[in-house]
Design a protein around this motif. Structure first.
Motif, PDB file in Angstrom:
ATOM      1  N   TRP A   9      56.320  42.500  51.879  1.00  0.00           N
ATOM      2  CA  TRP A   9      56.057  42.926  50.519  1.00  0.00           C
ATOM      3  C   TRP A   9      54.751  43.689  50.400  1.00  0.00           C
ATOM      4  O   TRP A   9      53.789  43.436  51.102  1.00  0.00           O
ATOM      5  N   GLY A  10      54.734  44.580  49.416  1.00  0.00           N
ATOM      6  CA  GLY A  10      53.507  45.265  49.047  1.00  0.00           C
ATOM      7  C   GLY A  10      52.977  44.728  47.725  1.00  0.00           C
ATOM      8  O   GLY A  10      53.536  43.807  47.134  1.00  0.00           O
ATOM      9  N   ALA A  11      51.919  45.347  47.240  1.00  0.00           N
ATOM     10  CA  ALA A  11      51.231  44.854  46.045  1.00  0.00           C
ATOM     11  C   ALA A  11      52.143  44.815  44.822  1.00  0.00           C
ATOM     12  O   ALA A  11      52.042  43.911  43.989  1.00  0.00           O
ATOM     13  N   THR A  12      53.044  45.784  44.711  1.00  0.00           N
ATOM     14  CA  THR A  12      53.869  45.872  43.510  1.00  0.00           C
ATOM     15  C   THR A  12      54.850  44.713  43.377  1.00  0.00           C
ATOM     16  O   THR A  12      55.391  44.481  42.301  1.00  0.00           O
ATOM     17  N   ILE A  61      49.469  38.401  53.964  1.00  0.00           N
ATOM     18  CA  ILE A  61      50.562  37.823  53.175  1.00  0.00           C
ATOM     19  C   ILE A  61      50.926  36.480  53.787  1.00  0.00           C
ATOM     20  O   ILE A  61      50.916  36.340  55.020  1.00  0.00           O
ATOM     21  N   LEU A  62      51.282  35.523  52.939  1.00  0.00           N
ATOM     22  CA  LEU A  62      51.697  34.208  53.431  1.00  0.00           C
ATOM     23  C   LEU A  62      53.024  33.804  52.797  1.00  0.00           C
ATOM     24  O   LEU A  62      53.183  33.909  51.573  1.00  0.00           O
ATOM     25  N   ASN A  63      53.957  33.348  53.622  1.00  0.00           N
ATOM     26  CA  ASN A  63      55.177  32.724  53.115  1.00  0.00           C
ATOM     27  C   ASN A  63      54.834  31.285  52.728  1.00  0.00           C
ATOM     28  O   ASN A  63      55.267  30.328  53.362  1.00  0.00           O
ATOM     29  N   SER A  64      54.080  31.127  51.663  1.00  0.00           N
ATOM     30  CA  SER A  64      53.432  29.853  51.378  1.00  0.00           C
ATOM     31  C   SER A  64      54.401  28.694  51.241  1.00  0.00           C
ATOM     32  O   SER A  64      54.172  27.618  51.797  1.00  0.00           O
ATOM     33  N   ASP A  65      55.475  28.874  50.509  1.00  0.00           N
ATOM     34  CA  ASP A  65      56.414  27.781  50.247  1.00  0.00           C
ATOM     35  C   ASP A  65      57.676  27.878  51.088  1.00  0.00           C
ATOM     36  O   ASP A  65      58.632  27.144  50.845  1.00  0.00           O
ATOM     37  N   ASN A  66      57.696  28.745  52.049  1.00  0.00           N
ATOM     38  CA  ASN A  66      58.857  28.856  52.925  1.00  0.00           C
ATOM     39  C   ASN A  66      58.478  28.387  54.331  1.00  0.00           C
ATOM     40  O   ASN A  66      58.224  27.214  54.549  1.00  0.00           O
ATOM     41  N   ASP A  67      58.436  29.298  55.275  1.00  0.00           N
ATOM     42  CA  ASP A  67      58.169  28.854  56.642  1.00  0.00           C
ATOM     43  C   ASP A  67      56.692  28.853  57.008  1.00  0.00           C
ATOM     44  O   ASP A  67      56.339  28.513  58.140  1.00  0.00           O
ATOM     45  N   TYR A  94      56.861  29.987  46.237  1.00  0.00           N
ATOM     46  CA  TYR A  94      55.896  31.070  46.055  1.00  0.00           C
ATOM     47  C   TYR A  94      55.477  31.713  47.368  1.00  0.00           C
ATOM     48  O   TYR A  94      55.462  31.064  48.416  1.00  0.00           O
ATOM     49  N   CYS A  95      55.165  32.974  47.278  1.00  0.00           N
ATOM     50  CA  CYS A  95      54.406  33.681  48.294  1.00  0.00           C
ATOM     51  C   CYS A  95      53.012  33.939  47.740  1.00  0.00           C
ATOM     52  O   CYS A  95      52.842  34.062  46.520  1.00  0.00           O
ATOM     53  N   THR A  96      52.048  34.027  48.616  1.00  0.00           N
ATOM     54  CA  THR A  96      50.701  34.399  48.206  1.00  0.00           C
ATOM     55  C   THR A  96      50.195  35.511  49.107  1.00  0.00           C
ATOM     56  O   THR A  96      50.710  35.728  50.205  1.00  0.00           O
ATOM     57  N   GLY A  97      49.217  36.230  48.602  1.00  0.00           N
ATOM     58  CA  GLY A  97      48.698  37.339  49.388  1.00  0.00           C
ATOM     59  C   GLY A  97      47.274  37.678  49.017  1.00  0.00           C
ATOM     60  O   GLY A  97      46.771  37.281  47.960  1.00  0.00           O
ATOM     61  N   ALA A 136      50.101  36.126  43.757  1.00  0.00           N
ATOM     62  CA  ALA A 136      51.205  35.202  44.015  1.00  0.00           C
ATOM     63  C   ALA A 136      52.483  35.754  43.403  1.00  0.00           C
ATOM     64  O   ALA A 136      52.446  36.564  42.469  1.00  0.00           O
ATOM     65  N   ALA A 137      53.595  35.312  43.937  1.00  0.00           N
ATOM     66  CA  ALA A 137      54.895  35.735  43.426  1.00  0.00           C
ATOM     67  C   ALA A 137      55.914  34.648  43.726  1.00  0.00           C
ATOM     68  O   ALA A 137      55.817  33.945  44.734  1.00  0.00           O
TER      69      ALA A 137
END
Length: 129
Positions: free
Chosen positions: A111-114, A50-56, A32-35, A101-102
């Protein structure tokens, strides 16, 4: 069910600080990413961080708030908790702040909101002069 839940909004005077929190339940099957985003009355939703939560774990903070806002997270097996620390708040920071989250397989820092699929209900931040 990925349902972000924000907390920590409120009213402060200009120059004050607030800390927002967001809990994002997650599945082990995905990354996931979160923002954090915000929307002021009569304006479009804009990205804050924005956060690359589950990556780096890298983060990106938007230029209008850089140097005043910071973002961090606690990443546990079943949930991600993100924090948006907001210092030196200005009246123009007044908005509803949303956590999102995405699912992702790479970096989401551009990434943007969409691009985000899961949204919290938002929390109001009001900064008085």
């Amino acid at each position: 069910q990925v349902q972000p839940v924000e907390s920590g909004g409120g009213s402060v005077q200009s120059g004050g600080s607030l800390r927002l929190s967001c809990v994002v339940p997650k599945s082990d099957a995905y990354r996931y990413c979160t923002g954090w985003f915000r929307q002021a009355p009569g304006k479009e939703r804009e990205g804050v961080a924005i956060l690359n939560s589950d990556n780096d774990g890298r983060t990106r903070v938007a230029d209008p708030v850089k140097g005043r806002f910071s973002v961090s997270q606690d990443n546990a097996p079943r949930q991600i908790t993100t924090y948006l620390q907001m210092n030196s708040l200005k009246p123009e920071d007044t908005a509803i702040y949303y956590c999102a989250a995405a699912v992702t397989y790479g970096s989401c820092l551009a990434w943007g909101a969409t691009a985000f699929d899961y949204w919290g209900q938002g929390t109001q931040v009001t900064v008085s002069p």
